[in-house]
Design an enzyme around this catalytic site. Structure first.
Site, PDB file in Angstrom:
ATOM      1  N   ALA A 299     -16.105  66.519  43.432  1.00  0.00           N
ATOM      2  CA  ALA A 299     -16.437  66.080  42.073  1.00  0.00           C
ATOM      3  C   ALA A 299     -17.935  65.842  41.919  1.00  0.00           C
ATOM      4  O   ALA A 299     -18.618  65.419  42.862  1.00  0.00           O
ATOM      5  CB  ALA A 299     -15.672  64.805  41.735  1.00  0.00           C
TER       6      ALA A 299
ATOM      7  N   ILE B 110     -19.433  63.530  40.337  1.00  0.00           N
ATOM      8  CA  ILE B 110     -19.825  62.126  40.439  1.00  0.00           C
ATOM      9  C   ILE B 110     -20.124  61.726  41.879  1.00  0.00           C
ATOM     10  O   ILE B 110     -20.856  60.761  42.131  1.00  0.00           O
ATOM     11  CB  ILE B 110     -18.713  61.210  39.866  1.00  0.00           C
ATOM     12  CG1 ILE B 110     -19.223  59.764  39.750  1.00  0.00           C
ATOM     13  CG2 ILE B 110     -17.458  61.273  40.722  1.00  0.00           C
ATOM     14  CD1 ILE B 110     -18.215  58.807  39.150  1.00  0.00           C
TER      15      ILE B 110
ATOM     16  N   ARG C 104      -9.535  71.839  46.467  1.00  0.00           N
ATOM     17  CA  ARG C 104      -8.518  72.859  46.230  1.00  0.00           C
ATOM     18  C   ARG C 104      -9.060  74.250  46.568  1.00  0.00           C
ATOM     19  O   ARG C 104      -8.336  75.116  47.047  1.00  0.00           O
ATOM     20  CB  ARG C 104      -8.051  72.800  44.776  1.00  0.00           C
ATOM     21  CG  ARG C 104      -7.150  71.608  44.473  1.00  0.00           C
ATOM     22  CD  ARG C 104      -6.813  71.538  43.001  1.00  0.00           C
ATOM     23  NE  ARG C 104      -8.008  71.338  42.189  1.00  0.00           N
ATOM     24  CZ  ARG C 104      -8.017  71.359  40.868  1.00  0.00           C
ATOM     25  NH1 ARG C 104      -6.902  71.592  40.197  1.00  0.00           N
ATOM     26  NH2 ARG C 104      -9.138  71.154  40.198  1.00  0.00           N
TER      27      ARG C 104
ATOM     28  N   TYR D  30      -6.294  68.325  51.136  1.00  0.00           N
ATOM     29  CA  TYR D  30      -6.374  66.865  51.041  1.00  0.00           C
ATOM     30  C   TYR D  30      -5.498  66.225  52.124  1.00  0.00           C
ATOM     31  O   TYR D  30      -5.902  65.245  52.766  1.00  0.00           O
ATOM     32  CB  TYR D  30      -5.904  66.375  49.670  1.00  0.00           C
ATOM     33  CG  TYR D  30      -6.695  66.895  48.483  1.00  0.00           C
ATOM     34  CD1 TYR D  30      -8.016  67.303  48.605  1.00  0.00           C
ATOM     35  CD2 TYR D  30      -6.105  66.955  47.225  1.00  0.00           C
ATOM     36  CE1 TYR D  30      -8.730  67.766  47.517  1.00  0.00           C
ATOM     37  CE2 TYR D  30      -6.810  67.408  46.122  1.00  0.00           C
ATOM     38  CZ  TYR D  30      -8.121  67.820  46.272  1.00  0.00           C
ATOM     39  OH  TYR D  30      -8.822  68.274  45.188  1.00  0.00           O
TER      40      TYR D  30
ATOM     41  N   LEU E 144     -10.955  62.087  42.491  1.00  0.00           N
ATOM     42  CA  LEU E 144     -10.241  63.164  41.808  1.00  0.00           C
ATOM     43  C   LEU E 144      -9.991  62.803  40.342  1.00  0.00           C
ATOM     44  O   LEU E 144     -10.301  61.699  39.890  1.00  0.00           O
ATOM     45  CB  LEU E 144      -8.918  63.431  42.526  1.00  0.00           C
ATOM     46  CG  LEU E 144      -9.030  63.867  43.995  1.00  0.00           C
ATOM     47  CD1 LEU E 144      -7.657  63.883  44.651  1.00  0.00           C
ATOM     48  CD2 LEU E 144      -9.706  65.233  44.110  1.00  0.00           C
TER      49      LEU E 144
ATOM     50  N   HIS F  61      -5.366  59.962  41.239  1.00  0.00           N
ATOM     51  CA  HIS F  61      -5.741  58.767  41.988  1.00  0.00           C
ATOM     52  C   HIS F  61      -4.517  58.150  42.659  1.00  0.00           C
ATOM     53  O   HIS F  61      -4.496  57.922  43.870  1.00  0.00           O
ATOM     54  CB  HIS F  61      -6.403  57.739  41.064  1.00  0.00           C
ATOM     55  CG  HIS F  61      -7.754  58.163  40.586  1.00  0.00           C
ATOM     56  ND1 HIS F  61      -8.447  57.480  39.609  1.00  0.00           N
ATOM     57  CD2 HIS F  61      -8.550  59.204  40.944  1.00  0.00           C
ATOM     58  CE1 HIS F  61      -9.603  58.086  39.389  1.00  0.00           C
ATOM     59  NE2 HIS F  61      -9.680  59.134  40.180  1.00  0.00           N
TER      60      HIS F  61
ATOM     61  N   LYS G  39     -12.022  54.447  39.629  1.00  0.00           N
ATOM     62  CA  LYS G  39     -11.131  53.790  38.681  1.00  0.00           C
ATOM     63  C   LYS G  39     -10.588  54.830  37.698  1.00  0.00           C
ATOM     64  O   LYS G  39     -11.210  55.888  37.518  1.00  0.00           O
ATOM     65  CB  LYS G  39     -11.872  52.646  37.962  1.00  0.00           C
ATOM     66  CG  LYS G  39     -13.277  53.011  37.436  1.00  0.00           C
ATOM     67  CD  LYS G  39     -13.230  53.983  36.321  1.00  0.00           C
ATOM     68  CE  LYS G  39     -14.449  54.704  35.988  1.00  0.00           C
ATOM     69  NZ  LYS G  39     -14.148  55.837  35.083  1.00  0.00           N
TER      70      LYS G  39
ATOM     71  N   ASP H  94     -11.174  56.457  31.173  1.00  0.00           N
ATOM     72  CA  ASP H  94     -12.495  56.814  31.710  1.00  0.00           C
ATOM     73  C   ASP H  94     -13.548  55.747  31.451  1.00  0.00           C
ATOM     74  O   ASP H  94     -14.405  55.498  32.298  1.00  0.00           O
ATOM     75  CB  ASP H  94     -12.952  58.143  31.113  1.00  0.00           C
ATOM     76  CG  ASP H  94     -14.173  58.702  31.826  1.00  0.00           C
ATOM     77  OD1 ASP H  94     -14.098  58.891  33.050  1.00  0.00           O
ATOM     78  OD2 ASP H  94     -15.197  58.920  31.169  1.00  0.00           O
TER      79      ASP H  94
END
Length: 340
Positions: A17, A19, A41, A62, A78, A83, A101, A181
């Site tokens: 990701a 982030i 993936r 994973y 993810l 999550h 989160k 989000d």
């Protein structure tokens, strides 16, 4: 850097990701912790990520990453709906978990994650990183000092310009939506002020707007809360706003304190205090809140240090999120099957 004599954490990363560079790669580099594995993936994407960020090896899936005996802690950034499933899998394998989160898609799943954490004995932390930064700590200190008098009102707004229509944050099957989000920060910040307001707040009302191209997905939500001591809170979020705004304002009987960007304080580290004696601005430092968070996570894993972000707190947050959805005429987010 990690403390002398203390072994660095050996962290495995789920997914590649965007982030993660800000939320884990840079903090790990700053604190001396190891990124030992990554899985995605698309294995080629994981290889590219590993090369770019110095991750030691690539796992095929994973599940393989979680089963790797060299991985002691798993970071889960993810999509929201993934999550819960992968937090459950990691905890069942005895791994410590730092998850983005929210911890799960809904309160029922968050309770299962809590049960898994208790059974495993592993450290579980939900990534409300803002709580560890001096900006938020200072807001709490000012309130505790009595300078603002008794708490009367809290106003939080977490809003961003709209992501692309194909972004998973607009996907109902992946537990998307503005509250999931962004609003989770607004609600969590309000919850964390309970000690100065007679206890945790309860939901009074909520209203929301649906994303035009995403049925069942909230584009924005406004929640009104009330504390046992009589103070009130407005917790707002918007995922198609004109600009980025992540503000927190605390109003007491003698004054107020505000943080223009409590969620990303490295972008704006100000705390502004206004009382009858005048106005002042304090600057608390632009070191990343994610770095403070990783240090706190490592302290819990290595030293057993207590912390405010545990599985009980995650359940309380998800319960409030579900209540907001129902009050605003939406359904809580559905569970997602694990994949990858």
């Amino acid at each position: 850097m990690s403390e002398p004599g203390r072994e660095p954490l050996r962290i495995g990363v789920l997914g590649a990701a965007r982030i993660t560079e800000r939320s884990l790669v840079d903090p790990a580099r700053a604190t001396g912790h190891r990124l030992v594995a990554v899985a995605a993936r698309d294995r080629s994407r994981a290889k590219t990520f590993a090369t770019a960020h110095g991750v030691e090896r690539v796992a095929d899936s994973y599940a393989d990453l979680i089963a790797d005996p060299g991985v002691e802690a798993v970071y889960n950034p993810l999509a929201n709906g993934l999550h819960g499933p992968w937090n459950l899998t990691a905890l069942a394998a005895g791994k410590h978990v730092l998850t983005e989160k929210p911890s799960a898609s809904n309160a029922e799943e968050a309770a299962e994650v809590r049960e898994a954490a208790a059974k495993s004995g592993a450290v579980f932390m939900e990534g409300f990183h803002y709580l560890f930064h001096p900006v938020t700590r200072r807001l709490h200190e000012i309130l505790q000092s009595g300078e603002l008098g008794e708490l009367r009102r809290v106003e939080t707004l977490v809003a961003i310009p709209a992501p692309d229509d194909a972004d998973p944050r607009w996907s109902l099957p992946l537990a998307g939506g503005a509250v999931m989000d962004l609003g989770c920060y607004s609600l969590h910040a309000a919850r964390m002020l309970g000690p100065w307001a007679g206890g945790a707040p309860r939901l009074v009302s909520a209203r929301a707007g649906e994303r035009a191209a995403a049925p069942g997905v909230d584009e924005w939500l406004d929640a009104e809360l009330e504390y046992p001591g009589g103070a009130v809170a407005s917790a707002r979020c918007h995922m198609a706003y004109d600009e980025l705004e992540m503000s927190c304002r605390i109003i007491g009987t003698r004054g107020e304190a505000s943080a223009p960007n409590f969620v990303l304080p490295h972008l704006d580290d100000r705390v502004v205090v206004r009382t009858p004696e005048g106005e002042r601005t304090e600057r608390l430092g632009t070191r990343s809140s994610y770095t403070y968070q990783l240090e706190a996570f490592a302290d819990r894993v290595r030293g057993g240090a207590p912390g405010p972000l545990d599985a009980d707190d995650a359940v309380a947050t998800m319960t409030l999120i579900d209540e907001c959805y129902r009050a605003a005429g939406f359904e809580p987010r559905p569970r997602t099957a694990a994949g990858g």
